[in-house]
Write a protein that holds these residues in place. Structure first.
Motif, PDB file in Angstrom:
ATOM      1  N   SER A 302       0.853  -1.190   0.000  1.00  0.00           N
ATOM      2  CA  SER A 302       0.000   0.000   0.000  1.00  0.00           C
ATOM      3  C   SER A 302       0.884   1.233   0.000  1.00  0.00           C
ATOM      4  CB  SER A 302      -0.918   0.011   1.220  1.00  0.00           C
ATOM      5  OG  SER A 302      -0.169   0.070   2.424  1.00  0.00           O
ATOM      6  N   VAL A 303       0.293   2.367  -0.355  1.00  0.00           N
ATOM      7  CA  VAL A 303       1.058   3.607  -0.425  1.00  0.00           C
ATOM      8  C   VAL A 303       0.149   4.771  -0.065  1.00  0.00           C
ATOM      9  CG1 VAL A 303       0.601   3.861  -2.901  1.00  0.00           C
ATOM     10  CG2 VAL A 303       2.538   5.045  -1.883  1.00  0.00           C
ATOM     11  N   ASP A 304       0.741   5.754   0.606  1.00  0.00           N
ATOM     12  CA  ASP A 304       0.022   6.976   0.993  1.00  0.00           C
ATOM     13  C   ASP A 304       0.991   8.140   0.801  1.00  0.00           C
ATOM     14  OD1 ASP A 304      -1.487   8.970   2.137  1.00  0.00           O
ATOM     15  OD2 ASP A 304      -2.101   7.789   3.869  1.00  0.00           O
ATOM     16  N   THR A 305       0.697   9.038  -0.131  1.00  0.00           N
ATOM     17  CA  THR A 305       1.626  10.118  -0.455  1.00  0.00           C
ATOM     18  C   THR A 305       0.934  11.471  -0.394  1.00  0.00           C
ATOM     19  OG1 THR A 305       1.224  10.239  -2.845  1.00  0.00           O
ATOM     20  CG2 THR A 305       2.756   8.555  -2.087  1.00  0.00           C
ATOM     21  N   GLY A 306       1.743  12.491  -0.200  1.00  0.00           N
ATOM     22  CA  GLY A 306       1.253  13.868  -0.237  1.00  0.00           C
ATOM     23  C   GLY A 306       2.361  14.802  -0.686  1.00  0.00           C
ATOM     24  N   ARG A 307       2.006  15.862  -1.388  1.00  0.00           N
ATOM     25  CA  ARG A 307       2.997  16.824  -1.863  1.00  0.00           C
ATOM     26  C   ARG A 307       2.373  18.212  -1.862  1.00  0.00           C
ATOM     27  NH1 ARG A 307       0.653  15.300  -6.766  1.00  0.00           N
ATOM     28  NH2 ARG A 307       0.100  17.156  -7.967  1.00  0.00           N
ATOM     29  N   ALA A 308       3.236  19.218  -1.731  1.00  0.00           N
ATOM     30  CA  ALA A 308       2.812  20.614  -1.818  1.00  0.00           C
ATOM     31  C   ALA A 308       3.942  21.402  -2.448  1.00  0.00           C
ATOM     32  CB  ALA A 308       2.468  21.172  -0.435  1.00  0.00           C
ATOM     33  N   ASN A 309       3.628  22.257  -3.409  1.00  0.00           N
ATOM     34  CA  ASN A 309       4.633  23.029  -4.129  1.00  0.00           C
ATOM     35  C   ASN A 309       4.154  24.457  -4.344  1.00  0.00           C
ATOM     36  OD1 ASN A 309       6.551  20.725  -4.989  1.00  0.00           O
ATOM     37  ND2 ASN A 309       4.575  20.021  -5.762  1.00  0.00           N
ATOM     38  N   ALA A 310       5.106  25.358  -4.409  1.00  0.00           N
ATOM     39  CA  ALA A 310       4.819  26.762  -4.717  1.00  0.00           C
ATOM     40  C   ALA A 310       5.816  27.247  -5.753  1.00  0.00           C
ATOM     41  CB  ALA A 310       4.903  27.620  -3.461  1.00  0.00           C
ATOM     42  N   ARG A 311       5.341  28.030  -6.714  1.00  0.00           N
ATOM     43  CA  ARG A 311       6.206  28.587  -7.760  1.00  0.00           C
ATOM     44  C   ARG A 311       5.886  30.063  -7.923  1.00  0.00           C
ATOM     45  NH1 ARG A 311       5.488  26.210 -13.640  1.00  0.00           N
ATOM     46  NH2 ARG A 311       3.531  27.341 -13.408  1.00  0.00           N
ATOM     47  N   LEU A 312       6.892  30.894  -7.765  1.00  0.00           N
ATOM     48  CA  LEU A 312       6.750  32.344  -7.938  1.00  0.00           C
ATOM     49  C   LEU A 312       7.522  32.753  -9.186  1.00  0.00           C
ATOM     50  CD1 LEU A 312       5.807  35.121  -6.835  1.00  0.00           C
ATOM     51  CD2 LEU A 312       7.999  35.237  -5.613  1.00  0.00           C
ATOM     52  N   THR A 313       6.822  33.364 -10.127  1.00  0.00           N
ATOM     53  CA  THR A 313       7.435  33.834 -11.368  1.00  0.00           C
ATOM     54  C   THR A 313       7.528  35.352 -11.333  1.00  0.00           C
ATOM     55  OG1 THR A 313       6.496  31.964 -12.564  1.00  0.00           O
ATOM     56  CG2 THR A 313       7.289  33.807 -13.875  1.00  0.00           C
ATOM     57  N   ILE A 314       8.707  35.873 -11.638  1.00  0.00           N
ATOM     58  CA  ILE A 314       8.950  37.313 -11.637  1.00  0.00           C
ATOM     59  C   ILE A 314       9.395  37.713 -13.037  1.00  0.00           C
ATOM     60  CG2 ILE A 314      10.194  39.185 -10.521  1.00  0.00           C
ATOM     61  CD1 ILE A 314      10.781  37.193  -8.227  1.00  0.00           C
ATOM     62  N   THR A 315       8.650  38.603 -13.683  1.00  0.00           N
ATOM     63  CA  THR A 315       8.964  39.043 -15.039  1.00  0.00           C
ATOM     64  C   THR A 315       9.010  40.566 -15.057  1.00  0.00           C
ATOM     65  OG1 THR A 315       7.685  37.140 -15.801  1.00  0.00           O
ATOM     66  CG2 THR A 315       8.405  38.685 -17.475  1.00  0.00           C
ATOM     67  N   PRO A 316      10.110  41.172 -14.614  1.00  0.00           N
ATOM     68  CA  PRO A 316      10.180  42.639 -14.574  1.00  0.00           C
ATOM     69  C   PRO A 316      10.194  43.266 -15.958  1.00  0.00           C
ATOM     70  CG  PRO A 316      12.310  41.662 -14.044  1.00  0.00           C
ATOM     71  CD  PRO A 316      11.328  40.535 -14.104  1.00  0.00           C
ATOM     72  N   SER A 317      10.598  42.487 -16.982  1.00  0.00           N
ATOM     73  CA  SER A 317      10.584  42.990 -18.354  1.00  0.00           C
ATOM     74  C   SER A 317      10.478  41.808 -19.290  1.00  0.00           C
ATOM     75  CB  SER A 317      11.863  43.785 -18.654  1.00  0.00           C
ATOM     76  OG  SER A 317      12.982  42.908 -18.760  1.00  0.00           O
ATOM     77  N   GLY A 318      10.286  42.103 -20.567  1.00  0.00           N
ATOM     78  CA  GLY A 318      10.212  41.033 -21.541  1.00  0.00           C
ATOM     79  C   GLY A 318      11.523  40.310 -21.740  1.00  0.00           C
ATOM     80  N   ARG A 319      12.613  40.871 -21.213  1.00  0.00           N
ATOM     81  CA  ARG A 319      13.934  40.264 -21.400  1.00  0.00           C
ATOM     82  C   ARG A 319      14.387  39.424 -20.211  1.00  0.00           C
ATOM     83  NH1 ARG A 319      17.184  42.215 -25.446  1.00  0.00           N
ATOM     84  NH2 ARG A 319      16.316  43.901 -26.707  1.00  0.00           N
ATOM     85  N   VAL A 320      13.739  39.574 -19.071  1.00  0.00           N
ATOM     86  CA  VAL A 320      14.198  38.919 -17.847  1.00  0.00           C
ATOM     87  C   VAL A 320      13.042  38.141 -17.225  1.00  0.00           C
ATOM     88  CG1 VAL A 320      15.187  39.231 -15.550  1.00  0.00           C
ATOM     89  CG2 VAL A 320      15.913  40.708 -17.441  1.00  0.00           C
TER      90      VAL A 320
END
Length: 779
Positions: A302-320
């Motif tokens: 048997s198996v019991d799993t859990g996960r949690a993730n966060a992703r922050l995207t920063i785009t100060p300009s079209g180049r970065v």
């Protein structure tokens, strides 16, 4: 909360500011959800959004002047058009299906490249392929690719995590991966042992999965000996909440939730997932010879799993663009056995915490830079059970070992890419540091209740690599790729501290300072693709790869049933030299046929070699085997009929054998265990958004051996090895509205019993039926 929901669901126009909006749909009129929409306006930063459940998109702040809209969606050709700011009418975007070889990939060249231009064997599973699969976990989705396999035939739903190493084309199958697995370009393999926690992968976020067969060490270094698998995440919407909930047989259930929010230059995506199943009993009640095998020690995996993730995207300009990630994962497993003395289950649990960051900058129109860093820290806890010979069989089970494996890892990468005339040059380097050990309590050989020996084995591994690649378009028809990489690594602070209990005195195996080991490897590769006509291309490549032994192989021992496998701190690196010749034919945009002949020769592969056998009890040790050769033919065909039908088929023939072994000449010309000669798959899908989506899958597996001597047979069979088998799976889904859909999936539709191991005889997953819903709200 109400204001937030309104801002997610409704598009608004700020007074005095122009707006651009529209709807994205396919030629049949069905809306396209999750399409990526980019607005480019001169020197202004690029603006990004995705289409909502109704296929709509809106840019509330559109600058004046010339504007270019670019719309991309998996499975469709790119749409690009100049539009006028402040257009009074919504824009109608019609996406046409992309040619099967027009799919854009990022893995084979560490940069964007069309699938039809890749001089290597490669497969891409799209978001639709993933969602149309009845599989619950990522490895079962990937099994539709015949070159993909785990160490054994068992799904990760039932397998111990240390046996979940992935192999492509049968290159060195074992619990350790010979394939590098990436999540958005960040290494995903367990840094201590190389295996993969497949339940940790957020499948619902995956935009596509790219699989590159063949040596990838010239760009990716360690672990990429046999290939690379890259899970590419999709972009979150400006305000979106998605949920998938399902429940099924074997008391199996899963819940996945993802929410995203974009405000200005910041974008935040949160996702979490739960999965559990009561599983099944893997040991057969009665084998093919009519002998009872299942006993008092056996119960369900048997198996019991859990996960949690966060992703922050920063785009100060079209180049970065910057990305920060953080994640937590926990998994608890019962391995299907328990002690008859204490009742304690043989089980394992894993916790893993990770964080990473990356920054991509476009320096000029022809140059870009990317840097990234990641860290991880986790612990695997596991115990092991011995099942001695008894009457009746498997009526006695005693614990032999308790293990705790803490690991810490750090890594970093920098890459610079320049487009200069007919050359695309990439230069980069990466670094990885891993520290880990196995803290063990050895238990008595009578009841397994008293600690008799304590052992702490482990060390530190540090690796540094640098690479350069040039993709040279010699003519419009001929492209040559050359790459080379140099890697240097060192194992140090190695130790095996072992003492007897209760005396506390060191044993004969005690060694506080094992010798350091270091090595340097150069991995070159050259490839070429020639477009004979617009319909036919031929390609070839030759290259070298390597894999350094993991801390797990060097210092950790383990037991599976009656088989004990010892560590070996004297292991050296595996090396591969291989080549491919391929042909791809696309007579129509919706038909693609690819065939590859491959030949890989591996020296010093690490394998489990039998040292002794007494009845059912077997002792093995990891050793550099000598030399092996894996050659064969791989072919696939994809056909899209109209806008609704898709047929995909694939087959691989692989001949994997030992070619040299001075230590044990009896192994020469033996076939590598766990590698079938034949694997094939077939998928037929009907997808109509207004009616129903249904997918039927067939997976066929040839006979394979379960031991290095090719001698072990399944009881009741006259021929050695594990018998061939085939399973059929089915999934059906239907949209109930623009925001809700329901689905049913059936794995192993006809409940076929197939053998996955001997000593004892064990079987794969029975029929698993799950049903559920997907809900999406917001834009």
């Amino acid at each position: 909360m109400l204001n937030f929901l309104l801002s997610v669901v409704l598009s608004t126009t700020v007074s005095g500011q122009s707006q651009i909006s529209g709807t994205v749909h396919d030629p049949a009129g069905a809306v396209v959800v999750g399409a990526s929409v980019t607005m480019r306006a001169g020197a202004n930063p690029d603006a990004h959004t995705v289409t909502g459940p109704d296929g709509r998109f809106t840019f509330s702040l559109a600058p004046q002047g010339a504007i270019v809209l670019v719309v991309r969606a998996t499975g469709f050709a790119e749409w690009r058009r100049d539009v006028a700011a402040g257009a009074s009418q919504p824009i109608d975007v019609v996406l046409v299906p992309a040619g099967l070889l027009e799919t854009v990939t990022v893995t084979p060249a560490r940069g964007e490249m069309r699938l039809g231009d890749v001089p290597a064997s490669m497969s891409v599973l799209t978001r639709d392929d993933i969602r149309q699969s009845p599989a619950v976990l990522a490895d079962d989705v990937l099994r539709r690719l015949p070159s993909f396999s785990l160490f054994r035939r068992t799904s990760s739903m039932a397998a111990h995590p240390t046996t979940q190493g992935v192999s492509l084309r049968g290159i060195g199958p074992s619990g350790v991966s010979r394939t590098l697995v990436l999540l958005d370009g960040v290494p995903f393999n367990d840094p201590f042992g190389g295996w993969v926690y497949w339940s940790r992968i957020p499948l619902e976020q995956a935009e596509r999965i790219e699989v590159v067969d063949g040596a990838g060490s010239s760009l990716y270094g360690n672990y990429a000996l046999g290939g690379v698998i890259n899970i590419v995440s999709g972009a979150g919407g400006p305000g979106t909440l998605e949920m998938k909930a399902q429940y099924g047989t074997l008391n199996s259930g899963a819940l996945d939730v993802m929410g995203s929010r974009v405000r200005g230059s910041l974008g935040l995506t949160l996702d979490g997932g739960l999965f559990r199943t009561d599983g099944y009993t893997p040991v057969v009640a009665t084998n093919g010879a009519g002998v009872a095998e299942r006993g008092l020690v056996d119960n369900n995996v048997s198996v019991d799993t859990g996960r949690a993730n966060a992703r922050l995207t920063i785009t100060p300009s079209g180049r970065v663009r910057g990305v920060l990630r953080a994640g937590y994962f926990n998994e608890e497993r019962n391995n299907g056995k328990h002690s008859t003395f204490t009742g304690a289950a043989e089980e394992n649990d894993t916790t893993w915490t990770s964080a990473s960051g990356s920054l991509t900058a476009r320096i000029s129109d022809n140059s870009d830079v990317q840097v990234s860093a990641s860290l991880g820290r986790g612990t695997l806890r596991s115990n092991f059970l011995a099942v001695p010979a008894a009457t009746p069989p498997r009526s006695i089970g005693r614990m032999t070992l308790n293990q705790r494996v803490p690991t810490t890892s750090y890594s970093g990468m920098a890459r610079w890419r320049l487009l200069s005339g007919s050359h695309t040059i990439t230069i980069g380097g990466d670094w990885r540091w891993v520290d880990g050990g196995s803290e063990e309590d050895g238990l008595d050989a009578t009841t397994g209740t008293t600690v008799t020996v304590q052992r702490i084995s482990g060390g530190t591994q540090n690796g540094l690599g640098a690479f350069v690649q040039d993709i040279f378009a010699v003519t419009p028809a001929l492209t040559i790729t050359g790459s080379v990489r140099i890697d240097r690594w060192r194992n140090y602070h190695a130790h095996n501290l072992e003492s007897s209990v209760p005396s506390g005195l060191p044993t004969i195996n005690n060694n506080a300072a094992l010798p350091d080991k270091r090595d340097t490897v150069i991995s070159p590769r050259v490839a070429a693709i020639y477009r004979v006509t617009d319909l036919v291309s031929v390609w070839a490549n030759i290259g070298e790869g390597f894999r350094a032994p993991t801390l797990n192989e060097l210092y950790r021992q383990f037991r599976v049933g009656t088989v004990l496998t010892l560590a070996n701190n004297q292991l050296g690196p595996e090396r591969l030299r291989g080549g491919e010749v391929g042909l791809q034919v696309s007579p129509f945009r919706q038909v693609a046929w690819r065939t590859t002949w491959f030949d890989n020769r591996i020296t010093d592969p690490v394998s489990n070699v039998t040292l002794s056998a007494s009845g059912a009890n077997v002792t093995q040790q990891r050793q550099n085997l000598g030399a092996t050769r894996v050659s064969g033919v791989q072919t696939s065909v994809d056909y899209r009929a109209g806008g609704s039908w898709k047929v995909s088929g694939a087959y691989i023939y692989q001949h994997a054998r030992v070619t040299a072994n001075d230590a044990n000449t009896a192994l020469v010309d033996k076939l590598l265990p766990q590698v079938p000669r034949h694997r094939g798959s077939l998928q037929v899908t009907f997808a109509n958004a207004r009616l129903v989506t249904a997918s039927l899958e067939l997976l066929a597996m040839g006979r394979q051996f379960d031991d290095d001597l090719n001698a072990r047979a399944v009881p009741g069979n006259t021929a050695a090895g594990l018998p061939k088998y085939a399973v059929v799976s089915l999934s059906v889904s239907r949209a109930i509205g623009p925001r809700l859909s329901a689905f049913v999936g059936v794995q192993n539709l006809f409940n076929r019993e197939y053998i996955v191991g001997t000593l004892p005889t064990t079987v794969g997953s029975p029929r698993l039926v799950t049903g559920g819903i997907r809900v999406r709200v917001g834009r």
